[in-house]
Scaffold this motif. Structure first.
Motif, PDB file in Angstrom:
ATOM      1  N   CYS A   1     -21.798  53.333 -47.529  1.00 55.70           N
ATOM      2  CA  CYS A   1     -22.601  52.899 -48.671  1.00 55.70           C
ATOM      3  C   CYS A   1     -21.874  53.298 -49.951  1.00 55.70           C
ATOM      4  O   CYS A   1     -21.073  54.219 -49.974  1.00 55.70           O
ATOM      5  N   MET A   2     -22.161  52.549 -50.990  1.00 57.80           N
ATOM      6  CA  MET A   2     -21.602  52.806 -52.298  1.00 57.80           C
ATOM      7  C   MET A   2     -22.669  53.492 -53.130  1.00 57.80           C
ATOM      8  O   MET A   2     -23.824  53.060 -53.136  1.00 57.80           O
ATOM      9  N   MET A   3     -22.293  54.566 -53.800  1.00 57.76           N
ATOM     10  CA  MET A   3     -23.278  55.283 -54.620  1.00 57.76           C
ATOM     11  C   MET A   3     -22.623  55.819 -55.885  1.00 57.76           C
ATOM     12  O   MET A   3     -21.400  55.843 -55.986  1.00 57.76           O
ATOM     13  N   ARG A   4     -23.449  56.205 -56.828  1.00 45.87           N
ATOM     14  CA  ARG A   4     -22.951  56.777 -58.080  1.00 45.87           C
ATOM     15  C   ARG A   4     -22.294  58.121 -57.794  1.00 45.87           C
ATOM     16  O   ARG A   4     -22.894  58.994 -57.177  1.00 45.87           O
ATOM     17  N   ALA A   5     -21.085  58.297 -58.251  1.00 45.19           N
ATOM     18  CA  ALA A   5     -20.349  59.544 -58.004  1.00 45.19           C
ATOM     19  C   ALA A   5     -20.978  60.708 -58.752  1.00 45.19           C
ATOM     20  O   ALA A   5     -20.968  61.844 -58.269  1.00 45.19           O
ATOM     21  N   SER A   6     -21.523  60.450 -59.923  1.00 46.93           N
ATOM     22  CA  SER A   6     -22.114  61.532 -60.716  1.00 46.93           C
ATOM     23  C   SER A   6     -23.415  62.058 -60.096  1.00 46.93           C
ATOM     24  O   SER A   6     -23.847  63.157 -60.432  1.00 46.93           O
ATOM     25  N   ALA A   7     -24.010  61.297 -59.180  1.00 45.41           N
ATOM     26  CA  ALA A   7     -25.264  61.723 -58.561  1.00 45.41           C
ATOM     27  C   ALA A   7     -25.039  62.579 -57.320  1.00 45.41           C
ATOM     28  O   ALA A   7     -25.969  63.146 -56.783  1.00 45.41           O
ATOM     29  N   THR A   8     -23.808  62.650 -56.862  1.00 39.47           N
ATOM     30  CA  THR A   8     -23.506  63.457 -55.675  1.00 39.47           C
ATOM     31  C   THR A   8     -22.766  64.711 -56.093  1.00 39.47           C
ATOM     32  O   THR A   8     -22.277  64.835 -57.219  1.00 39.47           O
ATOM     33  N   TYR A   9     -22.674  65.605 -55.206  1.00 38.98           N
ATOM     34  CA  TYR A   9     -21.887  66.810 -55.454  1.00 38.98           C
ATOM     35  C   TYR A   9     -20.954  67.014 -54.286  1.00 38.98           C
ATOM     36  O   TYR A   9     -21.217  66.586 -53.171  1.00 38.98           O
ATOM     37  N   ARG A  10     -19.829  67.629 -54.522  1.00 38.59           N
ATOM     38  CA  ARG A  10     -18.836  67.859 -53.459  1.00 38.59           C
ATOM     39  C   ARG A  10     -18.485  69.314 -53.394  1.00 38.59           C
ATOM     40  O   ARG A  10     -18.430  70.031 -54.274  1.00 38.59           O
TER      41      ARG A  10
END
Length: 154
Positions: free
Chosen positions: A145-154
Motif C-alpha cells: 500500500c502507498m501511504m504518507r511518509a510523514s504519517a509513519t515512523y521508522r
C-alpha cells in the motif's frame, strides 16, 4: 474485519488522506526523471551498439522499459522505499506484512502496474476510490500500500 490500518497499535487512517492525488503527481515527476535518464542511456547504448557491430541497436525499443524498470526497482527497494517523485509528494510504499520492499517485489510491482494499466486504463485509478487504504489493483495483488511518509515512523 475493520478498514483501520494500524502500525504497532497506532491508528494510521490519516496516512491515506490525499494518497491518490499525490500518487498521480509522483507518477508524473518520476516519468519526467526517467525521460532525463534515457538520454545518457541512449548515448551509452549507441557506443555499445558500435562495439557490437550494430547488434546493440536492437535494445533501443526496450530501453525505456529497462531504464524505468531499474529506476523503480532500485528506488522502491531503497532505504526510503520510495521513488524520488514519491519522496517529493511525501509518499512511501509499505507491505502488509510489515517487511521491507525488496528488489524482486519492486520489479513485480512495476511490471504488474504496466500490464494492468495497459489492460484497464483508466479503471486502474478508479479502483483506488473504492478500496480501503486507497489501494490500486496491483497493490492488492502484491500486498502493498502507498501511504504518507510523514504519517509513519521508522
Amino acid at each position: 474485519m475493520t478498514d483501520t490500518y494500524q502500525q504497532d497499535g497506532q491508528n494510521l487512517d490519516h496516512a491515506f488522506d490525499g494518497v491518490l492525488t499525490r500518487r498521480v503527481l509522483a507518477f508524473v515527476i518520476d516519468y519526467m526523471l526517467i525521460a532525463v535518464l534515457l538520454v545518457p542511456a541512449w548515448v551509452i547504448l549507441f557506443f555499445f551498439s558500435i562495439l557490437t557491430l550494430g547488434l546493440g541497436f536492437m535494445l533501443y525499443p526496450v530501453s525505456f522499459f529497462i531504464v524505468a524498470g531499474l529506476y523503480f526497482a532500485l528506488t522502491l527497494s531503497s532505504e526510503r522505499q520510495a521513488t524520488p517523485g514519491m519522496q517529493v509528494m511525501d509518499l512511501t510504499m509499505e507491505r502488509d506484512d510489515g517487511r521491507r520492499i525488496d528488489f524482486s517485489i519492486a520489479v513485480v510491482h512495476v511490471i504488474a502496474f504496466w500490464v494492468i494499466n495497459s489492460l484497464l486504463t483508466p479503471f486502474l485509478l478508479l479502483a483506488g476510490l473504492f478500496t480501503s487504504r486507497k489501494r490500486l489493483i496491483h497493490d492488492m495483488l502484491l500486498g502493498t500500500c502507498m501511504m504518507r511518509a510523514s504519517a509513519t515512523y521508522r
